[in-house]
Scaffold this motif. Sequence first.
Motif, PDB file in Angstrom:
ATOM      1  N   ARG A 250       0.839  -1.177   0.000  1.00 24.04           N
ATOM      2  CA  ARG A 250       0.000   0.000   0.000  1.00 24.04           C
ATOM      3  C   ARG A 250       0.884   1.240   0.000  1.00 24.04           C
ATOM      4  O   ARG A 250       1.812   1.344   0.802  1.00 24.04           O
ATOM      5  CB  ARG A 250      -0.880  -0.004   1.252  1.00 24.04           C
ATOM      6  N   ALA A 251       0.588   2.156  -0.900  1.00 25.03           N
ATOM      7  CA  ALA A 251       1.344   3.412  -0.930  1.00 25.03           C
ATOM      8  C   ALA A 251       0.806   4.346   0.157  1.00 25.03           C
ATOM      9  O   ALA A 251      -0.253   4.092   0.743  1.00 25.03           O
ATOM     10  CB  ALA A 251       1.214   4.063  -2.302  1.00 25.03           C
ATOM     11  N   GLY A 252       1.536   5.439   0.418  1.00 29.73           N
ATOM     12  CA  GLY A 252       1.168   6.372   1.488  1.00 29.73           C
ATOM     13  C   GLY A 252      -0.225   6.959   1.314  1.00 29.73           C
ATOM     14  O   GLY A 252      -0.919   7.237   2.295  1.00 29.73           O
ATOM     15  N   VAL A 294      -0.934 -14.334   1.798  1.00 28.62           N
ATOM     16  CA  VAL A 294      -0.131 -14.786   2.959  1.00 28.62           C
ATOM     17  C   VAL A 294       1.290 -14.215   2.863  1.00 28.62           C
ATOM     18  O   VAL A 294       1.884 -13.841   3.872  1.00 28.62           O
ATOM     19  CB  VAL A 294      -0.089 -16.333   3.157  1.00 28.62           C
ATOM     20  N   ARG A 295       1.793 -14.095   1.631  1.00 23.49           N
ATOM     21  CA  ARG A 295       3.116 -13.488   1.454  1.00 23.49           C
ATOM     22  C   ARG A 295       3.079 -12.020   1.903  1.00 23.49           C
ATOM     23  O   ARG A 295       3.962 -11.553   2.632  1.00 23.49           O
ATOM     24  CB  ARG A 295       3.554 -13.585  -0.007  1.00 23.49           C
ATOM     25  N   ALA A 296       2.040 -11.286   1.501  1.00 27.42           N
ATOM     26  CA  ALA A 296       1.949  -9.860   1.856  1.00 27.42           C
ATOM     27  C   ALA A 296       1.810  -9.685   3.372  1.00 27.42           C
ATOM     28  O   ALA A 296       2.373  -8.761   3.955  1.00 27.42           O
ATOM     29  CB  ALA A 296       0.771  -9.224   1.127  1.00 27.42           C
ATOM     30  N   ARG A 297       1.070 -10.586   4.004  1.00 24.06           N
ATOM     31  CA  ARG A 297       0.917 -10.479   5.463  1.00 24.06           C
ATOM     32  C   ARG A 297       2.243 -10.778   6.157  1.00 24.06           C
ATOM     33  O   ARG A 297       2.698 -10.007   7.002  1.00 24.06           O
ATOM     34  CB  ARG A 297      -0.162 -11.448   5.954  1.00 24.06           C
ATOM     35  N   GLY A 300       4.946  -8.306   5.684  1.00 20.73           N
ATOM     36  CA  GLY A 300       4.624  -7.017   6.283  1.00 20.73           C
ATOM     37  C   GLY A 300       4.227  -5.937   5.290  1.00 20.73           C
ATOM     38  O   GLY A 300       4.131  -4.768   5.659  1.00 20.73           O
ATOM     39  N   THR A 301       3.956  -6.323   4.024  1.00 22.41           N
ATOM     40  CA  THR A 301       3.547  -5.283   3.076  1.00 22.41           C
ATOM     41  C   THR A 301       2.046  -4.981   3.181  1.00 22.41           C
ATOM     42  O   THR A 301       1.617  -3.908   2.785  1.00 22.41           O
ATOM     43  CB  THR A 301       3.913  -5.652   1.625  1.00 22.41           C
TER      44      THR A 301
END
Length: 503
Positions: A250-252, A294-297, A300-301
């Motif tokens: 997620r971008a700012g 699951v990779r993103a979680r 930590g992305t």
Amino acid sequence: EAVDNAPAVVIGSGYGAAVAALRLGQAGIRTLVIEMGRLWDTAGPDGKVFCATNAPDQRSMWFRTRTEAPLATFLWLDVVNRDITAYPGVLDRVRFANMSVYVGRGVGGGSLVNGSMAVTPLQSYFAEQFPTVNSTEMYGTYFPRARSMLGVNTVDPAWFESTEWYRFTRISRKHAENAGLKTTFVPSVYDFAYMQREAAGTATKSALGAEVIYGNNHGKRSLDKTYLASALGTGNVTIHTMERARGIRRAGDGTYVVTVDRIDDTGRVVETKEYGCTYLFLGAGSVGTTELLVRAREKGTLPALNASVGGGWGPNGNVMLGRANHLWDTVGANQSTMPVMGIDDWSNTDNPVFAEIAPLPTGLEHWVSLYLAITKNPQRASFTYDSATDSAKLGWSAAQSAVSVSMAKKLFDRINSANSTIYRYDLFGSSSKIFADDFTYHPLGGCVLGKATDDYGRVKGYSKLYVTDGSLVPGSIGVNPFVTITALAERTMARVLAEDTAP
Ligand code: FDA
């Protein structure tokens, strides 16, 4: 870094993704579809787009040097599989420790390789699996919408009774009836008017030419001819092929950034790029979508993804098996690859099974009755992220498959005993393996509706992030799943376009 922006990105191009792309395009929202496989529209040197099951070449499988068909052997001989050149072919077998998952690769996903059976589940079982979904609305609006868009039709019963191409089905029906079991016709997205012309010799054979799991050159209403053709027709949808989504962050400003590897025909990554979007739809299938999340979680992305992401997975209780018929019960050298009938014992509360009568088109009489049984196996497993391989691992065990086998065995022991027949021992690679319980055609779950997402597929913890594919189904739906996946995606898109995208 260059981020290419589109208002909406859809990952994958199977059922859930195709519905999302069409409905976004019709709403006037510019949409980019990212698909890791090829666009299957160009004929090879033999004049055909796809190869047949009995003559597989590089087009058959996703980067393999030997085909990995569900039937390992026939009459003990290793005649089924062939050496091939590694290439981005149309069928993949994703191997986990105790379970292989077959999936389609290319524009249209599973619709390119599947058996076309377009079955609507029993409303009572749908309601059991989706207690928070209004099933009256599903059966009044979204299932009919899905069937009409997919082009569902049924075999002409008179032709079915008379044609040599469905002799194998009629024999299996007779054996089921001898055991007091009921059978039912199953609808299909294969064009039966075309199939009748194949039989008459006035159209090029596809279903009657041993084409199915490596693609059909004719007759099949796959998604590239239905939803995706309409999506492109809106003028708002673009499809990028041979691009594999790897990361989501997620971008700012709250928009999403998708990292994508573009691959060539050897599988080499030739470019890594990023796409930014306001709305992100995940339609990469049960395995693909769940792995991305699951990779993103874990990396930590997308840290706010909840603990349900990865859970609730099941193989729809799939078990394949063959029976050996008496010499007088011939199944026919000529068999259509498109199943049209199932043994329906789902209402048997002691042992619910729905078994499709499957073809085995070898061009020779072989006396085999083949089945893909769908059993009501309550076992579920989870995907976890393995950082060493940067991929998802599936925690399904052999003991969990044994539950499906015992249910299938109970039904087919009954059929064998009523007909004095036995199982075939020569189909799955070793004589101790009568039941193929180590693969599924129907991966379901991983991001279950109402658990990992809200009741409409909105991913919990985030806004404007959606799941629209088979990951939403909690491991079992009792019948072949694509009509259910399509109808749920229609329901999600109606809600999202009404509530989330209003200016
Ligand atoms: P689906 O798997 O269709 O699509 C996902 C797409 O996303 C694929 O094109 C994939 O390449 C792409 N993708 C994955 N990860 C990606 C990434 N990281 N980046 C970019 N793209 C990515 N069902 C039924 O109802 N009737 C039937 O007769 C059959 N028969 C059958 C036979 C065989 C051989 C198979 C393999 C399957 C079936 N099925 C079936 C099952 C049916 O095809 C399946 O349930 C649906 O295709 C699932 O639809 P989804 O939208 O979930 O994803």
